[in-house]
Design an enzyme around this catalytic site. Structure first.
Site, PDB file in Angstrom:
ATOM      1  N   HIS A  71      -1.894  59.542  46.764  1.00 35.71           N
ATOM      2  CA  HIS A  71      -0.506  59.054  46.713  1.00 35.71           C
ATOM      3  C   HIS A  71       0.033  58.630  48.077  1.00 35.71           C
ATOM      4  O   HIS A  71       1.166  58.179  48.188  1.00 35.71           O
ATOM      5  CB  HIS A  71       0.416  60.134  46.135  1.00 35.71           C
ATOM      6  CG  HIS A  71       0.258  60.334  44.659  1.00 35.71           C
ATOM      7  ND1 HIS A  71      -0.730  61.126  44.130  1.00 35.71           N
ATOM      8  CD2 HIS A  71       0.957  59.841  43.606  1.00 35.71           C
ATOM      9  CE1 HIS A  71      -0.634  61.120  42.811  1.00 35.71           C
ATOM     10  NE2 HIS A  71       0.373  60.341  42.466  1.00 35.71           N
ATOM     11  N   ALA A  72      -0.764  58.754  49.128  1.00 37.15           N
ATOM     12  CA  ALA A  72      -0.313  58.386  50.479  1.00 37.15           C
ATOM     13  C   ALA A  72       0.055  56.910  50.565  1.00 37.15           C
ATOM     14  O   ALA A  72       0.813  56.512  51.445  1.00 37.15           O
ATOM     15  CB  ALA A  72      -1.394  58.712  51.500  1.00 37.15           C
TER      16      ALA A  72
END
Length: 174
Positions: free
Chosen positions: A107-108
C-alpha cells in the site's frame, strides 16, 4: 560492504506492515547502509500491524532529504497516514527530483500517489490499490518487483527477497 556510507530514510507510522519495514531495513544494514526510522515524532514507538515495535530515530521535521541517499516506504495501513504529512510528500518529491532510490511495497504506493510522482512510471503494488495507481497515471504490472529507474516497487511480503535485493542493487549504483 557495498552500501557503506549510504544513508536511508525508512518512514514509519502506526500499523506499518511489520515485515515490509523490518526486512528491507535489516537487509540494507547488513550491507553497511545507515538506516534511520523517521516518524511524526522522534523517539516514539510505533506498532506494526502484528505488534512489532519500531522506535523512530527522528521526526519528519528533524531531517532533510538532501542528507540521505534513498527512502523506503513500508506498506500496511501506515501509508494512508504517512501521505497526510507535507514533510513526507516533500521528502518523496525531493528523492524523485534527484533520482534517488524510492522503495515502495504493498500500500506504500498511496504515498507516491499523493506526492504526484507516478505519471508514466512502471510500478507494482498490492492488487488492492491497482486502480489508485493507474488513476495516478502509473503503468501497473503484476510482478514481484518492478524497477523503473530509481523507483523500486513490490507487491507484498512474499516478494520481499527480490524487492530488498533490487533496492540494494539500485542504491549501490548511486
Amino acid at each position: 560492504m557495498r552500501l557503506e556510507n549510504k544513508k536511508v530514510i525508512a518512514l514509519v507510522s502506526e500499523d506499518f506492515e511489520d515485515l515490509e519495514l523490518w526486512y528491507p531495513v535489516m537487509r540494507l544494514r547488513e550491507e553497511g547502509a545507515e538506516v534511520h526510522l523517521i516518524g511524526e515524532k522522534a523517539k516514539e514507538t510505533y506498532k506494526g500491524k502484528y505488534g512489532v515495535p519500531a522506535l523512530s530515530d527522528y521526526a519528519f521535521s528533524d531531517v532533510k532529504a538532501s542528507d540521505y541517499d534513498a527512502i523506503l516506504v513500508p506498506g500496511g495501513w501506515a501509508p494512508d497516514k504517512l501521505r497526510r504529512y507535507p514533510e513526507v510528500l516533500e521528502m518523496v518529491k525531493y528523492m524523485d527530483e534527484h533520482q534517488k532510490p524510492i522503495g515502495q511495497i504493498c500500500h506504500a504506493g498511496w504515498v507516491l500517489i499523493s506526492a504526484k510522482i507516478l505519471d508514466g512510471r512502471n510500478v507494482t503494488s498490492t492488487p488492492g490499490i491497482k486502480d489508485d495507481m493507474e488513476n495516478a497515471g502509473a503503468i501497473w504490472h503484476d510482478e514481484a518487483v518492478v524497477v523503473d529507474g530509481h523507483i523500486i516497487s513490490s507487491r507484498r511480503p512474499p516478494d520481499l527477497p527480490p524487492y530488498a535485493k533490487a533496492f540494494a542493487d539500485v542504491l549501490a549504483t548511486q
